[in-house]
Design an enzyme around this catalytic site. Structure first.
Site, PDB file in Angstrom:
ATOM      1  N   LEU A 196     -56.523 -20.555 -20.138  1.00  0.00           N
ATOM      2  CA  LEU A 196     -56.409 -19.236 -19.527  1.00  0.00           C
ATOM      3  C   LEU A 196     -55.604 -19.404 -18.246  1.00  0.00           C
ATOM      4  CD1 LEU A 196     -60.071 -17.812 -19.741  1.00  0.00           C
ATOM      5  CD2 LEU A 196     -58.147 -17.205 -21.210  1.00  0.00           C
ATOM      6  N   ASP A 197     -54.814 -18.392 -17.903  1.00  0.00           N
ATOM      7  CA  ASP A 197     -54.105 -18.437 -16.626  1.00  0.00           C
ATOM      8  C   ASP A 197     -55.114 -18.522 -15.493  1.00  0.00           C
ATOM      9  OD1 ASP A 197     -51.710 -18.176 -17.962  1.00  0.00           O
ATOM     10  OD2 ASP A 197     -51.569 -16.010 -17.653  1.00  0.00           O
ATOM     11  N   LYS A 198     -54.689 -19.116 -14.400  1.00  0.00           N
ATOM     12  CA  LYS A 198     -55.555 -19.262 -13.228  1.00  0.00           C
ATOM     13  C   LYS A 198     -56.128 -17.925 -12.791  1.00  0.00           C
ATOM     14  CE  LYS A 198     -55.430 -20.866  -8.409  1.00  0.00           C
ATOM     15  NZ  LYS A 198     -54.578 -21.468  -7.349  1.00  0.00           N
TER      16      LYS A 198
END
Length: 323
Positions: free
Chosen positions: A130-132
């Protein structure tokens, strides 16, 4: 010249991240230059920065001058809210603002913190990413066999991933499918950028996003407060797919620091859109994940409620937002 074997702990890792860990102290730009120039080889062949390594691969690494590395910050042990766990896998509720792994200027992420918190785990690897800035369900494998089977499901699109997103403006009720190819590029510093391109582009990758509008807020579509709550399902797992597809359609995600409406994001963060309401994160949440259990084949259906700050914003928007 040296040849480095890829062990099970490094299997599944991208070539660039593998090298950045191996060549600590070498500037990131130089590592990417070595890859682009073909000086780094995988099993005697040229490879791209995003090549996934497998156990048993042999990486040829040219001689480089390594600067003395600064002491790495200690990785703190951290557990995260659990959504599911057995002897094969675990699913956590990742908070926004936490990277899933170290690299790209991040000293450590979820995986490093969990390994530190669970020294007894012999194997612990990310199944996906997942993106940060994205919160929600993150799946990890506790066995090599589970990792392989789960990643096979993700590649074959046999999983259902649903996200909640709040976007600027009123999403068209009839626009339910986005089928636009994407192109991912890396700048000189190795920073990823994704954009929609023509299907004829030789490096275009098909990307399909399904959108289900749930609620509209703001009586006028051009009002600063006008936004839409969406359920978004991705049928392909391209980098930044949801963020780019929604922004390309003129409805960027609230708080998106890369593809968003920066003035609108800033106004929300400062509390200038709704009096007394500040919102300073990206409103993208992986709320549901369905997959087949890697050992039993049984269906697993996980859900994560909206984080408190996102739920509070929606409750506020459901009030008087006629401006």
């Amino acid at each position: 010249m040296r040849h480095v074997g890829v062990d099970e702990a490094s299997a599944g890792q991208r070539l660039d991240n593998f090298l950045l860990r191996l060549l600590k102290g070498v500037p990131k730009t130089h590592v990417y230059r070595l890859i682009r120039g073909g000086e780094v080889r995988v099993n005697k062949g040229r490879a791209a920065a995003d090549t996934r390594l497998a156990a048993g691969d042999v990486v040829r690494v040219p001689p480089v001058r390594v600067a003395a590395a600064a002491p790495a910050p200690a990785v703190p042990a951290r557990e995260f809210a659990l959504l599911y766990e057995d002897e094969h896998l675990l699913a956590i509720d990742k908070p926004a603002g936490v990277a899933v792994h170290g690299g790209s200027g991040v000293s450590f992420g979820v995986i490093e913190q969990l390994r530190r918190a669970r020294p007894g785990e012999r194997f612990l690897e990310l199944v996906h990413r997942l993106d940060k800035e994205t919160s929600g369900i993150l799946l990890l494998a506790k066995k090599r066999s589970a990792l392989v089977r789960l990643q096979d499901q993700f590649r074959a699109r046999d999983t259902d991933k649903v996200y909640a997103a709040l976007v600027r403006g009123h999403w068209p009720a009839r626009q339910r499918v986005i089928d636009l190819p994407l192109l991912r590029t890396l700048d000189a510093a190795g920073e990823r950028h994704v954009r929609v391109v023509d299907a004829a582009h030789e490096q275009a990758r098909r990307a399909i996003t399904l959108v289900r509008p749930l609620e509209r807020f703001g009586a006028r579509a051009d009002a600063p407060v006008a936004c839409s709550l969406l359920d978004v399902t991705i049928k392909t797992g391209r980098t930044h797919q949801i963020r780019v597809h929604l922004a390309h359609g003129g409805h960027p995600i609230l708080g998106d620091p890369k593809y968003g409406d920066f003035a609108w994001n800033r106004a929300w963060a400062r509390g200038e859109v709704l009096a007394g309401v500040r919102f300073a994160r990206m409103f993208l949440h992986a709320r549901r994940l369905r997959f087949a259990h890697p050992a039993t084949g049984q269906a697993v259906d996980l859900e994560s409620p909206l984080p408190a700050e996102c739920a509070a914003l929606i409750d506020t928007l459901r009030g008087p937002t006629s401006a």
